[in-house]
Design a protein around this motif. Structure first.
Motif, PDB file in Angstrom:
ATOM      1  N   LEU A   1       0.832  -1.202   0.000  1.00 50.85           N
ATOM      2  CA  LEU A   1       0.000   0.000   0.000  1.00 50.85           C
ATOM      3  C   LEU A   1       0.867   1.253   0.000  1.00 50.85           C
ATOM      4  CD1 LEU A   1      -2.631  -1.075   2.710  1.00 50.85           C
ATOM      5  CD2 LEU A   1      -2.700  -1.446   0.234  1.00 50.85           C
ATOM      6  N   VAL A   2       2.161   1.067   0.219  1.00 47.71           N
ATOM      7  CA  VAL A   2       3.099   2.184   0.260  1.00 47.71           C
ATOM      8  C   VAL A   2       3.361   2.687  -1.158  1.00 47.71           C
ATOM      9  CG1 VAL A   2       5.422   2.905   0.924  1.00 47.71           C
ATOM     10  CG2 VAL A   2       4.166   1.258   2.336  1.00 47.71           C
ATOM     11  N   LYS A   3       3.213   3.994  -1.359  1.00 49.63           N
ATOM     12  CA  LYS A   3       3.460   4.635  -2.655  1.00 49.63           C
ATOM     13  C   LYS A   3       2.659   3.972  -3.774  1.00 49.63           C
ATOM     14  CE  LYS A   3       8.128   6.108  -1.365  1.00 49.63           C
ATOM     15  NZ  LYS A   3       9.577   6.060  -1.696  1.00 49.63           N
ATOM     16  N   SER A   4       1.443   3.564  -3.446  1.00 53.10           N
ATOM     17  CA  SER A   4       0.578   2.917  -4.432  1.00 53.10           C
ATOM     18  C   SER A   4      -0.522   3.879  -4.862  1.00 53.10           C
ATOM     19  CB  SER A   4      -0.054   1.657  -3.838  1.00 53.10           C
ATOM     20  OG  SER A   4      -1.057   1.148  -4.701  1.00 53.10           O
ATOM     21  N   VAL A   5      -0.656   4.076  -6.180  1.00 54.26           N
ATOM     22  CA  VAL A   5      -1.708   4.954  -6.698  1.00 54.26           C
ATOM     23  C   VAL A   5      -3.084   4.362  -6.421  1.00 54.26           C
ATOM     24  CG1 VAL A   5      -2.564   6.129  -8.768  1.00 54.26           C
ATOM     25  CG2 VAL A   5      -0.120   5.769  -8.483  1.00 54.26           C
ATOM     26  N   TRP A   6      -3.149   3.047  -6.263  1.00 58.46           N
ATOM     27  CA  TRP A   6      -4.420   2.429  -5.890  1.00 58.46           C
ATOM     28  C   TRP A   6      -4.919   2.998  -4.553  1.00 58.46           C
ATOM     29  CZ3 TRP A   6      -7.501  -1.204  -8.344  1.00 58.46           C
ATOM     30  CH2 TRP A   6      -6.986  -1.774  -9.509  1.00 58.46           C
ATOM     31  N   VAL A   7      -4.008   3.443  -3.736  1.00 54.82           N
ATOM     32  CA  VAL A   7      -4.354   3.962  -2.408  1.00 54.82           C
ATOM     33  C   VAL A   7      -4.485   5.483  -2.413  1.00 54.82           C
ATOM     34  CG1 VAL A   7      -3.562   4.190  -0.018  1.00 54.82           C
ATOM     35  CG2 VAL A   7      -3.283   2.019  -1.228  1.00 54.82           C
ATOM     36  N   THR A   8      -3.517   6.156  -3.011  1.00 58.07           N
ATOM     37  CA  THR A   8      -3.483   7.620  -2.938  1.00 58.07           C
ATOM     38  C   THR A   8      -4.272   8.296  -4.049  1.00 58.07           C
ATOM     39  OG1 THR A   8      -1.417   7.658  -4.220  1.00 58.07           O
ATOM     40  CG2 THR A   8      -1.232   7.590  -1.808  1.00 58.07           C
ATOM     41  N   GLY A   9      -4.762   7.519  -5.005  1.00 56.54           N
ATOM     42  CA  GLY A   9      -5.517   8.099  -6.114  1.00 56.54           C
ATOM     43  C   GLY A   9      -6.995   8.282  -5.787  1.00 56.54           C
ATOM     44  N   SER A  10      -7.852   7.804  -6.669  1.00 60.16           N
ATOM     45  CA  SER A  10      -9.301   7.995  -6.544  1.00 60.16           C
ATOM     46  C   SER A  10      -9.851   7.457  -5.222  1.00 60.16           C
ATOM     47  CB  SER A  10     -10.005   7.297  -7.711  1.00 60.16           C
ATOM     48  OG  SER A  10     -11.391   7.212  -7.482  1.00 60.16           O
ATOM     49  N   GLU A  11     -10.599   8.298  -4.524  1.00 64.21           N
ATOM     50  CA  GLU A  11     -11.258   7.856  -3.294  1.00 64.21           C
ATOM     51  C   GLU A  11     -12.298   6.787  -3.603  1.00 64.21           C
ATOM     52  OE1 GLU A  11     -12.951  11.080  -1.121  1.00 64.21           O
ATOM     53  OE2 GLU A  11     -11.103  12.262  -1.077  1.00 64.21           O
ATOM     54  N   ASP A  12     -13.051   6.989  -4.695  1.00 65.74           N
ATOM     55  CA  ASP A  12     -14.104   6.030  -5.056  1.00 65.74           C
ATOM     56  C   ASP A  12     -13.518   4.645  -5.303  1.00 65.74           C
ATOM     57  OD1 ASP A  12     -16.883   7.655  -5.879  1.00 65.74           O
ATOM     58  OD2 ASP A  12     -15.066   8.865  -6.004  1.00 65.74           O
ATOM     59  N   ARG A  13     -12.398   4.592  -6.015  1.00 70.37           N
ATOM     60  CA  ARG A  13     -11.784   3.302  -6.326  1.00 70.37           C
ATOM     61  C   ARG A  13     -11.328   2.599  -5.040  1.00 70.37           C
ATOM     62  NH1 ARG A  13      -7.890   4.869  -9.806  1.00 70.37           N
ATOM     63  NH2 ARG A  13      -6.392   5.115  -8.111  1.00 70.37           N
ATOM     64  N   LEU A  14     -10.707   3.344  -4.151  1.00 66.25           N
ATOM     65  CA  LEU A  14     -10.227   2.756  -2.896  1.00 66.25           C
ATOM     66  C   LEU A  14     -11.388   2.268  -2.034  1.00 66.25           C
ATOM     67  CD1 LEU A  14      -8.018   2.142  -0.808  1.00 66.25           C
ATOM     68  CD2 LEU A  14      -8.205   4.529  -0.038  1.00 66.25           C
ATOM     69  N   VAL A  15     -12.424   3.084  -1.914  1.00 65.52           N
ATOM     70  CA  VAL A  15     -13.568   2.708  -1.075  1.00 65.52           C
ATOM     71  C   VAL A  15     -14.291   1.499  -1.660  1.00 65.52           C
ATOM     72  CG1 VAL A  15     -15.807   3.457  -0.197  1.00 65.52           C
ATOM     73  CG2 VAL A  15     -13.856   5.025  -0.132  1.00 65.52           C
ATOM     74  N   LYS A  16     -14.421   1.447  -2.984  1.00 64.36           N
ATOM     75  CA  LYS A  16     -15.061   0.288  -3.611  1.00 64.36           C
ATOM     76  C   LYS A  16     -14.265  -0.987  -3.339  1.00 64.36           C
ATOM     77  CE  LYS A  16     -17.533   2.635  -7.365  1.00 64.36           C
ATOM     78  NZ  LYS A  16     -17.679   2.844  -8.834  1.00 64.36           N
ATOM     79  N   ALA A  17     -12.945  -0.884  -3.371  1.00 64.80           N
ATOM     80  CA  ALA A  17     -12.109  -2.057  -3.105  1.00 64.80           C
ATOM     81  C   ALA A  17     -12.281  -2.536  -1.667  1.00 64.80           C
ATOM     82  CB  ALA A  17     -10.646  -1.724  -3.378  1.00 64.80           C
ATOM     83  N   ILE A  18     -12.421  -1.590  -0.741  1.00 66.47           N
ATOM     84  CA  ILE A  18     -12.585  -1.970   0.665  1.00 66.47           C
ATOM     85  C   ILE A  18     -13.974  -2.546   0.920  1.00 66.47           C
ATOM     86  CG2 ILE A  18     -12.661  -1.103   3.036  1.00 66.47           C
ATOM     87  CD1 ILE A  18     -10.612   1.015   2.236  1.00 66.47           C
ATOM     88  N   VAL A  19     -14.991  -1.906   0.349  1.00 68.47           N
ATOM     89  CA  VAL A  19     -16.376  -2.325   0.612  1.00 68.47           C
ATOM     90  C   VAL A  19     -16.708  -3.644  -0.075  1.00 68.47           C
ATOM     91  CG1 VAL A  19     -18.804  -1.732   0.269  1.00 68.47           C
ATOM     92  CG2 VAL A  19     -17.185   0.026   1.021  1.00 68.47           C
ATOM     93  N   ALA A  20     -16.353  -3.768  -1.365  1.00 69.35           N
ATOM     94  CA  ALA A  20     -16.743  -4.955  -2.135  1.00 69.35           C
ATOM     95  C   ALA A  20     -15.645  -6.008  -2.221  1.00 69.35           C
ATOM     96  CB  ALA A  20     -17.172  -4.539  -3.546  1.00 69.35           C
ATOM     97  N   GLY A  21     -14.385  -5.599  -2.105  1.00 72.84           N
ATOM     98  CA  GLY A  21     -13.282  -6.542  -2.227  1.00 72.84           C
ATOM     99  C   GLY A  21     -12.773  -6.640  -3.657  1.00 72.84           C
ATOM    100  N   LEU A  22     -11.638  -7.313  -3.836  1.00 73.55           N
ATOM    101  CA  LEU A  22     -11.020  -7.496  -5.150  1.00 73.55           C
ATOM    102  C   LEU A  22     -10.648  -8.961  -5.345  1.00 73.55           C
ATOM    103  CD1 LEU A  22      -8.538  -4.455  -5.274  1.00 73.55           C
ATOM    104  CD2 LEU A  22     -10.670  -4.686  -6.565  1.00 73.55           C
ATOM    105  N   ALA A  23     -10.788  -9.437  -6.579  1.00 75.86           N
ATOM    106  CA  ALA A  23     -10.393 -10.815  -6.902  1.00 75.86           C
ATOM    107  C   ALA A  23      -9.883 -10.846  -8.330  1.00 75.86           C
ATOM    108  CB  ALA A  23     -11.571 -11.766  -6.735  1.00 75.86           C
TER     109      ALA A  23
END
Length: 229
Positions: A131-153
């Protein structure tokens, strides 16, 4: 002649040094001792003695302080007053205002995310992405929240390295404010720099995606492409 006749004084009462008989102190001596004790000790009185005034003031002062403390810190004994994740009321007594808290987010992260992403945020090489220096984390709030709420596979690429893991929908068991705390923490920890996430954003995303299944990273990127570094 027997001993009794030879010693007639044996039948006389013996006297002590003070001249008193063997029966003990005389009545006069007892009266004198009693008088001395009476002078040294106050006579008992009926009723109750008054409590020292300073104890009364001390007790009243403590009661006043306790009442004032409860008035200011009880939170009207509402359950939310004792919930560390509950939003705080505004100082003006207006509507409840949510404040993203990275410290609370760290506690929640360690309990829900650190098993895979590690407490350092560096993940596990070949298994779980950092998660360090990852655009998946520091970029779009919507993308990050969707990953946390729904998960990724599915396959995901982070910082040029591909991973094929499975991130469960941990957000399903968390409140909006708790997810906001976690998202805020990972966006500001380990040298990451990004804006905090509000609980209203989490509520908005949760309403938009409903009870959908885990996202495939490729599908999530179609909705929210990665930002340029």
């Amino acid at each position: 002649m027997n001993d009794r006749n030879r010693h007639p004084d044996n039948n006389r009462p013996r006297r002590g040094p003070s001249g008193a008989g063997s029966e003990g102190p005389s009545d006069g001596r007892l009266v004198e001792v009693h008088s001395q004790l009476s002078r040294d000790k106050d006579e008992p009185a009926e009723g109750f003695s008054l409590t020292p005034i300073f104890i009364v003031f001390l007790f009243c002062g403590f009661g006043f302080w306790a009442g004032l403390y409860l008035t200011q810190n009880s939170g009207n004994f509402a359950p939310s007053a004792f919930d560390l994740n509950a939003p705080k009321a505004s100082l003006a007594g207006g509507p409840v205002v949510f404040e993203p808290d990275a410290a609370k987010g760290e506690t929640l992260f360690l309990a829900n995310c650190a098993a895979c992403h590690q407490a350092t945020g560096l993940g596990v090489p070949g298994a779980f992405p950092p998660l360090v220096k990852s655009v998946w984390v520091t970029g779009s709030e919507d993308r990050l929240v969707k990953a946390i709420v729904a998960g990724l596979a599915g396959e995901i690429e982070v910082n040029g390295v591909k991973y094929n893991g499975n991130m469960p929908n941990i957000g399903a068991g968390l409140k909006d404010g708790q997810i906001a705390h976690i998202a805020t923490y990972v966006r500001q920890a380990w040298g990451n720099v990004a804006e905090p996430v509000m609980d209203t954003k989490v509520a908005e995303v949760r309403k938009a995606i409903g009870n959908r299944a885990q996202y495939n990273p490729a599908d999530l990127l179609k909705e929210h492409p990665l930002e340029a570094k």
